[in-house]
Enzyme design. Structure first.
Site, short mmCIF file in Angstrom:
data_model
loop_
_atom_site.label_atom_id
_atom_site.label_comp_id
_atom_site.label_asym_id
_atom_site.label_seq_id
_atom_site.Cartn_x
_atom_site.Cartn_y
_atom_site.Cartn_z
N LYS A 14 -52.12 -26.99 53.51
CA LYS A 14 -52.66 -27.57 52.26
C LYS A 14 -53.34 -26.41 51.72
CE LYS A 14 -55.27 -30.89 53.80
NZ LYS A 14 -55.00 -31.20 55.33
N ARG A 89 -59.21 -38.73 51.52
CA ARG A 89 -58.78 -38.85 53.04
C ARG A 89 -59.05 -40.20 53.63
NH1 ARG A 89 -60.06 -33.09 54.33
NH2 ARG A 89 -59.45 -32.51 56.39
N ARG A 128 -56.12 -20.42 63.84
CA ARG A 128 -56.36 -20.22 62.21
C ARG A 128 -57.60 -19.42 62.23
NH1 ARG A 128 -56.73 -24.98 58.17
NH2 ARG A 128 -58.48 -25.64 59.48
N ARG A 161 -63.28 -21.09 61.87
CA ARG A 161 -64.34 -22.40 61.58
C ARG A 161 -64.64 -23.03 62.98
NH1 ARG A 161 -60.63 -25.41 57.25
NH2 ARG A 161 -61.69 -27.26 58.46
N ARG A 172 -60.18 -34.28 65.01
CA ARG A 172 -59.71 -34.14 63.72
C ARG A 172 -58.47 -35.18 63.47
NH1 ARG A 172 -60.06 -28.53 62.40
NH2 ARG A 172 -59.38 -28.76 60.29
P1 AMP Z 1 -60.84 -29.36 55.58
O1 AMP Z 1 -61.28 -28.10 55.15
O2 AMP Z 1 -60.09 -30.16 54.56
O3 AMP Z 1 -60.06 -29.38 56.98
O4 AMP Z 1 -62.21 -30.21 55.71
C1 AMP Z 1 -63.16 -29.79 56.87
C2 AMP Z 1 -63.96 -30.91 57.12
O5 AMP Z 1 -64.74 -31.47 56.04
C3 AMP Z 1 -63.22 -32.21 57.55
O6 AMP Z 1 -62.90 -32.29 58.95
C4 AMP Z 1 -64.39 -33.45 57.30
O7 AMP Z 1 -65.26 -33.47 58.37
C5 AMP Z 1 -64.96 -32.75 55.93
N1 AMP Z 1 -64.16 -33.34 54.69
C6 AMP Z 1 -63.39 -32.61 53.83
N2 AMP Z 1 -62.81 -33.27 52.99
C7 AMP Z 1 -63.32 -34.61 53.29
C8 AMP Z 1 -62.75 -35.78 52.65
N3 AMP Z 1 -62.22 -36.05 51.59
N4 AMP Z 1 -63.49 -36.93 53.19
C9 AMP Z 1 -64.24 -36.81 54.08
N5 AMP Z 1 -64.55 -35.85 54.86
C10 AMP Z 1 -64.11 -34.48 54.35
#
Ligand code: AMP
Length: 213
Positions: A14, A89, A128, A161, A172
């Site tokens: 994404k 999400r 990553r 990360r 996740r």
């Molecule tokens: P990402 O960078 O999109 O993989 O997001 C990293 C982490 O941020 C996720 O594993 C969640 O803990 C939190 N997070 C990001 N976007 C959301 C969302 N829309 N709803 C809930 N938690 C989120």
């Protein structure tokens, strides 16, 4: 002005696809993951709260997520489309987004599901690496920066990360399969769901997405 959601499991690409789309289209990038990482690095109240969930591979509560999205997109020029990345999400977030979008005089045009299997996702996430400054994404083996530890684009520091460690990756994925996948049905019923093959080369995936846009 199109408003589009990039959807898919963690590691679907994404963020990588968002980078490419933004080079071709003048859109506002609404990545909730980036927004939370920014809040964490600034040490805000939201950041402190979000970090606990992020480090466990769990979702930040819906009301916190929806609030940050609403704040970020409220001031954007109405002529500019929004590219949602990693949001919504949960079905609750999707339901909460509808009135926010309405209030801003926008509509959701497409939800693009980037399809990638679990095994592929694990390999991608374990390798990553990310730029701390501009969020550009690299992979330790398949797409390393030209100079070790330094971003090709901005010279920022490359890091891994905390949530790209194996135990958190597995959590996740479980979170995605349990809580996030049902969002597909929500948008499927609205008739705006599109699918692309996320295992193809990034350029090919980008081409498919741009054709939809
Ligand atoms: P990402 O960078 O999109 O993989 O997001 C990293 C982490 O941020 C996720 O594993 C969640 O803990 C939190 N997070 C990001 N976007 C959301 C969302 N829309 N709803 C809930 N938690 C989120």
């Amino acid at each position: 002005m199109k408003n589009v959601i990039l959807f898919g499991p963690p590691g679907a690409g994404k963020g990588t696809q968002a980078e490419r789309i933004l080079k071709e289209r003048d859109m506002f990038h609404m990545s909730t993951g980036d927004a939370f990482r920014e809040a964490v690095s600034k040490g805000t109240e939201t950041g402190r709260l979000a970090k606990e969930y992020m480090n466990r591979g769990e979702l930040v509560p819906d009301e916190v997520v929806v609030k940050i999205v609403e704040e970020k997109i409220a001031g954007i020029d109405g002529a500019k489309g929004v590219l949602f990345d990693g949001f919504p999400r949960t079905v609750g977030q999707a339901e909460a987004l509808d009135p926010v979008v309405d209030k801003l005089g926008r509509s959701l045009d497409s939800v693009i599901n980037i399809k990638v299997g679990d095994e592929e996702v694990i390999g991608r996430l374990e390798g990553r690496r990310m730029c701390r400054n501009c969020n550009r994404i690299f992979h330790a083996s398949w797409n390393p920066p030209k100079q070790k530890g330094v971003c090709d684009d901005c010279g920022g520091e490359i890091y891994q990360r905390d949530d790209d460690k194996r135990e958190v990756i597995m959590q996740r994925l479980e979170t995605y399969n349990g809580q996030t996948k049902p969002v597909l049905e929500y948008y499927g019923k609205k008739g705006i769901l599109k699918e692309v093959n996320g295992v193809a080369k990034p350029d090919e995936v980008a081409k498919e997405i741009l054709a939809i846009l």
